[in-house]
Design an enzyme around this catalytic site. Structure first.
Site, short mmCIF file in Angstrom:
data_model
loop_
_atom_site.label_atom_id
_atom_site.label_comp_id
_atom_site.label_asym_id
_atom_site.label_seq_id
_atom_site.Cartn_x
_atom_site.Cartn_y
_atom_site.Cartn_z
N TRP A 170 1.35 -0.98 1.49
CA TRP A 170 2.01 -2.04 2.24
C TRP A 170 3.42 -2.14 1.65
O TRP A 170 3.58 -2.67 0.55
CB TRP A 170 1.32 -3.37 2.00
CG TRP A 170 0.13 -3.78 2.78
CD1 TRP A 170 0.05 -4.89 3.58
CD2 TRP A 170 -1.19 -3.22 2.81
NE1 TRP A 170 -1.23 -5.01 4.10
CE2 TRP A 170 -2.00 -4.00 3.66
CE3 TRP A 170 -1.78 -2.08 2.20
CZ2 TRP A 170 -3.35 -3.71 3.91
CZ3 TRP A 170 -3.11 -1.80 2.46
CH2 TRP A 170 -3.87 -2.60 3.31
N ILE A 204 1.26 4.81 5.13
CA ILE A 204 2.34 3.84 4.91
C ILE A 204 2.18 2.72 5.92
O ILE A 204 2.00 2.97 7.11
CB ILE A 204 3.71 4.51 5.12
CG1 ILE A 204 3.89 5.62 4.07
CG2 ILE A 204 4.84 3.49 5.07
CD1 ILE A 204 5.01 6.60 4.41
N LYS A 205 2.24 1.48 5.40
CA LYS A 205 2.17 0.34 6.31
C LYS A 205 3.46 -0.45 6.22
O LYS A 205 3.84 -0.92 5.14
CB LYS A 205 1.00 -0.57 5.93
CG LYS A 205 0.80 -1.70 6.93
CD LYS A 205 -0.05 -2.83 6.36
CE LYS A 205 -0.05 -4.02 7.29
NZ LYS A 205 -0.62 -5.23 6.66
N VAL A 206 4.13 -0.60 7.37
CA VAL A 206 5.34 -1.43 7.41
C VAL A 206 5.25 -2.36 8.62
O VAL A 206 4.35 -2.25 9.45
CB VAL A 206 6.62 -0.56 7.51
CG1 VAL A 206 6.88 0.19 6.20
CG2 VAL A 206 6.52 0.40 8.68
#
Lengths: 303, 303, 303, 303, 303
Positions: A170, A204-206
């Site tokens: 995150w 990947i967390k955005v």
């Protein structure tokens, strides 16, 4: 179901990873309604720790029970369920093998007013003991604590990958030179995704990026980058993620109108995003409504 | 596919295990053509180390290539593929996520004429790095080395389970009071299965038991135990395995006529056995023939 | 006495725990006058370290002697006795096996005026050496030290549970965004209980919640949550504790009138609370009076 | 129930032990129908590993299921249940808190014909994880392996006691200068008990001694020691156990006539023995018969 | 000389300690002119590190030589000599066995003006290597460093006691809510003694308490506690030390008139104090004078 060519292609991008990490990534990408498409939707429930129980679950009190959350992820055919230690433990035995699990190992809380930080509460061994496919970790690039957080992530990543677990990062810029509004500006989100990729994040967390450039020094570089539509902005974030060769997922943010959310996700998909992490927009709705909405989201990614 | 009620029932028998071990057991039991039935067929290839390459692969030279063995397990829709470290490494990346893997961590060889023993060549960390669901280990109860082998297994079991991996125990009495012929006598095989269960084996592998009692002291106890048919003998072995509450699989033994093998497996299934480990009878046949035979075996277990 | 169906039901909620932790939880819930009911009353004596000896024991000087405190817990038929290392050591041999012990491993003091913190003074090995059923630990969510305290708890919890010990978490928000008055507001107490549950607490200890919402951001979420009576507020705290599936006990607070305390406990019981931790209201009274009051409290929970 | 004066007296003999060990000894001595009397009857089931499953369980096939054995110990109100790792794991969760458990950490088998030895299969951490009160260990004084076995016991004892666990030592002379018949001779059994006491055993388990002196060098010393009745012989064994200040229990041996067993136990009790470990004589009988016999045994010790 | 009944009584209070710690406590209490009385006088010399050499030794330059300090303790027939690592090393060989030694493992200095703290300079292994009976450690409750100091003490205590060494805790509140004058107020000194007891101190060292209550919150609790005479105040400190069941010694403080010191010690003795630690009042006097004064002090405690 055999691993699809598309999933094999995605695995091939992760040339730095051992077969254990790839196996767990394959488990994620082959599970649920989107299994095999290369797209994914994850149910994350760390809001209880971060915002408190009533803010998280009062809209749909059934969600106070951790079993409900497992069942929601399973019934909606999602790709994975991510939560802190106590939540995962309350169900990991009952639902063993039913949905890929991600142990969110650090957590913020809403009572502290210190610089943005999170406490590391879970471990790689906890993740293995619970049968998880990976660990999740939040970094706050920009915060005065960002160096420590990044170093903690680096260390946990080394340990997790050695044991065959993937990492989900995150990446949420906060504090430092980042303005409050700028936390979701295109340059900041792209930067966040890039940092996560450079730290070896498997996933990947955005947040979905908004129009605008927050860092003055970056303005000039953005004059030729299209950012009018969300799809264009997503496309730039993907570019910043090893030129589209990392799995990037986007958060759904606070509870909102179903149509608006589906439209947003249509843009994410159009821009090349790999999927969504949908928390409050799912568990804060009554179950049949939540499943219906998640089905719509899944359908978007199915294309 | 959702975890079936039958598989959930089997998981419930393993009350001493953490969710990680149960998750990996579910992965095994939900994979391949038998996925969900509670039955399983595993491809084991440790004969190269144990008998030498030509004795193992000359009948079907394609099998000299480790990739062939992975592909065989995948094409036949088997539940898992088990092999020593080097074999698994040669393919774990290529076939990541395609078939559950079991790292056989110890291996005998045909050059030594010492008391029966095996060298421990793989580790729990190797299994995690390669994305395996568990480790495999052979014990030779009866051998002068049996105490050391059992202690090695105990230690590896503790480590494996703590990390969420299952254990598959090849329990092959050999030496000591066990006569050569007695190695497959009913009392010896039942004893072998029982010892493995008491050592915490998730999956127990023994040979199909033959008629007869090898230990003089046990003769009296067997006077009321039916053993005329293989199904009856299998039934006793299952009884000795926590009263049918452990997954026990039976080896296929040396290469033999396909019909004979299928008949044997029909009896194993009738007696309540959970499945087969079929090595030489599969990889020593030409591929299409091997897959055809494996399909027949799978069909027996499908019932 | 055999483990009662109610206690077995409670144990079944703790699916993430090994049999050692469940055994110690059973020991707690099967001991004393409330043994088998699923309810519990614990005597905690950490006030000497936290407030100093005279403030703690001058009202009833017999309590200066640690043996007196053991004997009080035993004579009143309480479920357990919790205290810091030195107190437990002064009596653990004399009273071995007479009352379940909880080692309070961290302690605050009234001389420091730094940000809220506690020193970790006891260890898991100390608890095992003294024959304890678990360890107790205080966190101060909100404090600038809250991240470190939570990480210390996470680490001790992992070690304790691996060795079969339960954890009791004193979750006391303090500092940060929490106002002094807000420390016992309903939203804060429910949040405190929820955080403890997410950190894997076997037993959660919070203060009886008062009416009101302290965090501005949480106000909206509370508009439909009943909080007029203490029983209603307790009920919400229980909901926030894995939907009533964690054992939550409430502190008795400062010395007060016996009838007022019994009335408060009647409400806690009515709201579904599992029990009380009664320190100053017991050991600061002369012994016969203390036992009489504790008997009344036990009677409330007996229902 | 409060710890009785008699049990407190017994605890006082163990002055070298920490409160954890004493607490676990109190748990043992306060449990079951003999709770509080200072006497005890333990159900041990390690025969499956040692003699094979059919020799152990064919006479009463219900006993193939580990749950049956737990239930037998519970229904008969015994003091504890002792078994190897796999057996304890299969039930420790289901029966958590219902009967004190002893993990038998080493086990012999009937297939080996090497010098008498056992494999160490369980660990102190296993015992803690399963909620056991102690570990059990067999030594074979006289065997060529006796030094290694004793050193293993010494090491495990150190670890177990540091963690608050008691030790139960099966002291069975075998091999070396001990004749087959002499294994139960008075001098040998007294010597076995004494060695166990000197190794720090909390509970000593020996076989009922028979008349006679096996070691030539010991003959002269026995000329004034009465040994005509079993009670006299038991009395000497107790004398050899720190002058009656260690808890010594006697095995029931192979299956035999109920009246003969009760008579033997009457003598053990008369001679000052603390109790019995009754395996085959209980689990090889049909359940109601077994419970009836165990009740008679318990009644003898109740006096 | 045999351990006297009084010393045996004192040892009996330390029920949490192993025989090694009790043996070293017995060595202390049986040594020197007060040997066997249960009273003690210790020579501590840590002033060189804390105040600098000239402030410590210029009044009696012979004391610059560590050998002089050993000899002083020996010639005066004191119970023990306590000093930092370098001092003890310079003499431990020469005077081996002549006087019980206590290694003061942490030390402050007068050059730092940070919050009150000490550096940990010696180890448990140093103490064992030098033949010490225990270690000494200073805590500053109230200081911003108090949590770390307490945690360091807790860890050293565990290690020291496991190796059979006693601990002597200098408990000196300083900083935080404690006023400069309040450092010796009755409530603060009693609190200091109580905290040391709760941390497991074998010997507690505090300053002679002065009249007054420093903590506002504690005032009410002191309204019925007599504190007019030093003897009354000492009596309260002893009460706060496990109801007189810990050995508490009092410092002599800065150099003062011999008669005043003897009068103070007469009061300490009358109040039930166990002895004195006399540093500057002994080593800053010329030797014969020092020995004469120490003799007078010893005579007071002889009663």
């Amino acid at each position: 179901m055999n691993v699809t060519p598309r999933v094999k292609e995605i695995l091939s991008w992760y040339e730095g990873e051992n077969p254990g990490v790839k196996t767990n990534l394959a488990r994620l990408l082959m599970h649920g309604k989107l299994g095999g498409t290369g797209k994914l939707v994850i149910l994350p429930v760390d809001q209880g720790y971060e915002h408190g129980p009533a803010r998280s679950f009062a809209p749909n009190p059934a969600a106070y029970d951790p079993h409900y959350l497992y069942q929601l992820a399973i019934d909606a055919g999602l790709s994975a369920y991510a939560a802190p230690l106590g939540s995962l433990e309350q169900g990991a035995d009952t639902f063993a093998g039913e949905v890929p699990l991600i142990l969110k190992v650090n957590s913020a809380n809403s009572l502290s007013d210190s610089v943005p930080d999170q406490a590391v509460l879970g471990s790689v061994d906890d993740a293995l003991r619970l049968g998880c496919i990976g660990i999740g970790f939040t970094i706050y690039p920009g915060s005065d604590n960002c160096f420590t957080m990044q170093e903690d992530l680096a260390e946990l990543t080394r340990e997790a990958k050695a044991k065959g677990l993937m990492t989900v990062v995150w990446s949420y810029p906060r504090g430092g030179k980042v303005s409050k509004k700028g936390e979701t500006a295109l340059d900041i989100v792209a930067y966040a995704a890039h940092m996560a990729a450079l730290m070896g994040a498997t996933i990947i967390k955005v947040k979905p990026p908004e129009k605008g450039v927050d860092l003055k020094d970056a303005e000039k570089s953005y004059k030729d980058i299209k950012q009018d539509t969300l799809a264009e902005r997503i496309s730039h974030v993907m570019q910043a993620s090893f030129n589209n060769k990392r799995v990037v997922v986007f958060s759904g943010g606070g509870a909102k109108d179903a149509d608006a959310l589906v439209e947003e996700i249509t843009q994410i998909n159009a821009g090349g995003g790999f999927g969504s992490i949908v928390g409050r927009n799912s568990f804060q709705r009554e179950k049949s409504e939540a499943v219906a909405l998640l089905n719509r989201i899944v359908d978007v990614y199915k294309g």
